[in-house]
Design a protein around this motif. Sequence first.
Motif, PDB file in Angstrom:
ATOM      1  N   LEU A 166       0.818  -1.211   0.000  1.00  0.00           N
ATOM      2  CA  LEU A 166       0.000   0.000   0.000  1.00  0.00           C
ATOM      3  C   LEU A 166       0.853   1.265   0.000  1.00  0.00           C
ATOM      4  CD1 LEU A 166      -2.804  -0.993   2.557  1.00  0.00           C
ATOM      5  CD2 LEU A 166      -3.027  -0.771   0.082  1.00  0.00           C
ATOM      6  N   ALA A 167       1.932   1.233   0.780  1.00  0.00           N
ATOM      7  CA  ALA A 167       2.770   2.423   0.906  1.00  0.00           C
ATOM      8  C   ALA A 167       3.504   2.756  -0.386  1.00  0.00           C
ATOM      9  CB  ALA A 167       3.777   2.233   2.038  1.00  0.00           C
ATOM     10  N   SER A 168       3.772   1.749  -1.216  1.00  0.00           N
ATOM     11  CA  SER A 168       4.553   1.975  -2.438  1.00  0.00           C
ATOM     12  C   SER A 168       3.702   1.968  -3.710  1.00  0.00           C
ATOM     13  CB  SER A 168       5.652   0.909  -2.555  1.00  0.00           C
ATOM     14  OG  SER A 168       5.095  -0.389  -2.580  1.00  0.00           O
ATOM     15  N   ARG A 169       2.381   1.875  -3.554  1.00  0.00           N
ATOM     16  CA  ARG A 169       1.546   1.687  -4.736  1.00  0.00           C
ATOM     17  C   ARG A 169       1.490   2.920  -5.643  1.00  0.00           C
ATOM     18  NH1 ARG A 169      -2.034   2.777  -0.577  1.00  0.00           N
ATOM     19  NH2 ARG A 169      -3.781   4.202  -1.006  1.00  0.00           N
ATOM     20  N   ASN A 170       1.734   4.115  -5.096  1.00  0.00           N
ATOM     21  CA  ASN A 170       1.652   5.334  -5.907  1.00  0.00           C
ATOM     22  C   ASN A 170       2.981   5.722  -6.555  1.00  0.00           C
ATOM     23  OD1 ASN A 170      -1.047   5.629  -5.321  1.00  0.00           O
ATOM     24  ND2 ASN A 170      -0.699   6.983  -3.569  1.00  0.00           N
ATOM     25  N   LEU A 171       4.015   4.938  -6.279  1.00  0.00           N
ATOM     26  CA  LEU A 171       5.331   5.251  -6.842  1.00  0.00           C
ATOM     27  C   LEU A 171       5.424   4.779  -8.291  1.00  0.00           C
ATOM     28  CD1 LEU A 171       7.698   4.189  -3.912  1.00  0.00           C
ATOM     29  CD2 LEU A 171       7.073   6.517  -4.565  1.00  0.00           C
ATOM     30  N   PRO A 172       6.287   5.413  -9.086  1.00  0.00           N
ATOM     31  CA  PRO A 172       6.578   4.873 -10.418  1.00  0.00           C
ATOM     32  C   PRO A 172       7.147   3.461 -10.287  1.00  0.00           C
ATOM     33  CG  PRO A 172       7.487   7.071 -10.156  1.00  0.00           C
ATOM     34  CD  PRO A 172       7.008   6.655  -8.797  1.00  0.00           C
ATOM     35  N   LYS A 173       6.928   2.638 -11.294  1.00  0.00           N
ATOM     36  CA  LYS A 173       7.341   1.236 -11.211  1.00  0.00           C
ATOM     37  C   LYS A 173       8.822   1.073 -10.899  1.00  0.00           C
ATOM     38  CE  LYS A 173       3.740  -0.900 -14.067  1.00  0.00           C
ATOM     39  NZ  LYS A 173       3.457  -1.728 -15.263  1.00  0.00           N
ATOM     40  N   HIS A 174       9.660   1.953 -11.478  1.00  0.00           N
ATOM     41  CA  HIS A 174      11.098   1.777 -11.283  1.00  0.00           C
ATOM     42  C   HIS A 174      11.532   2.119  -9.857  1.00  0.00           C
ATOM     43  CE1 HIS A 174      10.828   6.127 -12.147  1.00  0.00           C
ATOM     44  NE2 HIS A 174      11.977   6.221 -11.481  1.00  0.00           N
ATOM     45  N   GLN A 175      10.649   2.756  -9.063  1.00  0.00           N
ATOM     46  CA  GLN A 175      11.005   3.106  -7.683  1.00  0.00           C
ATOM     47  C   GLN A 175      10.389   2.155  -6.659  1.00  0.00           C
ATOM     48  OE1 GLN A 175      10.021   7.259  -6.976  1.00  0.00           O
ATOM     49  NE2 GLN A 175      12.092   7.874  -7.536  1.00  0.00           N
ATOM     50  N   ARG A 176       9.462   1.331  -7.091  1.00  0.00           N
ATOM     51  CA  ARG A 176       8.760   0.478  -6.132  1.00  0.00           C
ATOM     52  C   ARG A 176       9.703  -0.518  -5.453  1.00  0.00           C
ATOM     53  NH1 ARG A 176       3.164  -0.824  -9.463  1.00  0.00           N
ATOM     54  NH2 ARG A 176       2.337   1.306  -9.352  1.00  0.00           N
ATOM     55  N   ASN A 177      10.548  -1.168  -6.257  1.00  0.00           N
ATOM     56  CA  ASN A 177      11.488  -2.122  -5.659  1.00  0.00           C
ATOM     57  C   ASN A 177      12.466  -1.438  -4.707  1.00  0.00           C
ATOM     58  OD1 ASN A 177      10.425  -4.389  -6.865  1.00  0.00           O
ATOM     59  ND2 ASN A 177      11.811  -4.351  -8.614  1.00  0.00           N
ATOM     60  N   LYS A 178      12.881  -0.213  -5.075  1.00  0.00           N
ATOM     61  CA  LYS A 178      13.764   0.547  -4.184  1.00  0.00           C
ATOM     62  C   LYS A 178      13.074   0.807  -2.851  1.00  0.00           C
ATOM     63  CE  LYS A 178      16.444   3.057  -7.705  1.00  0.00           C
ATOM     64  NZ  LYS A 178      16.772   4.399  -8.248  1.00  0.00           N
ATOM     65  N   ALA A 179      11.804   1.219  -2.896  1.00  0.00           N
ATOM     66  CA  ALA A 179      11.052   1.496  -1.667  1.00  0.00           C
ATOM     67  C   ALA A 179      10.902   0.232  -0.829  1.00  0.00           C
ATOM     68  CB  ALA A 179       9.681   2.065  -2.018  1.00  0.00           C
TER      69      ALA A 179
END
Length: 220
Positions: free
Chosen positions: A29-42
């Motif tokens: 939920l916390a990373s769902r609004n991030l661009p795809k390339h940043q989700r794994n980083k988060a």
Amino acid sequence: MNWDMLEPILIIISIDIILGGDNAIVIALASRNLPKHQRNKAIFLGTGLAIAARILLTAVALYLLQIPYLQLVGGLFLFYIAMQLLTDNDDNQDIHGGDNLMTAVKTIVLADIVMGFDNVLAIAGASHNNIVLVVFGLLISVPIIIWGSRFILLLMDKFPLLIYFGAGLLAYTAAEMMIEDHSVSYLIMDYPEVKVWMPVLSVVAVTFTGYFVNKRKERT
């Protein structure tokens, strides 16, 4: 590795998996609004910091549990957590997705600290004051929680007995914490059978009480 070392590690891993399903949902939920390339980083950064925070909190808990009567109180509170696990069906979390990497990471870490108190207390009780076991158990179980959370939650929905297994495990750990409190161990030192039967009876009491409470809820 002998059984004395293997037993607490297996208990720590089991506790983390049983109690940690919600943490994986928070990460998503916390990373769902991030661009795809940043989700794994988060996910990796947030999870890494959350693990570090949990190890630190567990180390503090291990220190605090050396204070007289705190293991007794901690064990009683762990019984309460076990009952909540069985009878509390409201798992909705008000987690807002972050729109940048650091906001998402902060949300993951803070939510894990707040939601992970039961994990910290249970792990501190199961580790028998060995921080190495805590670190080892967390390093094994956290990746399982992150990558296998949806499968774990699916299994719990399909096989509700897994929840009872988790509650029983917490009850067992709670009883051991209470027995290991110096004030309690002194009182029962002449009754070795208490050390054997108290954890077993605790598991039976918690699981059966939770079962009857749930059945009563279903009827009403």
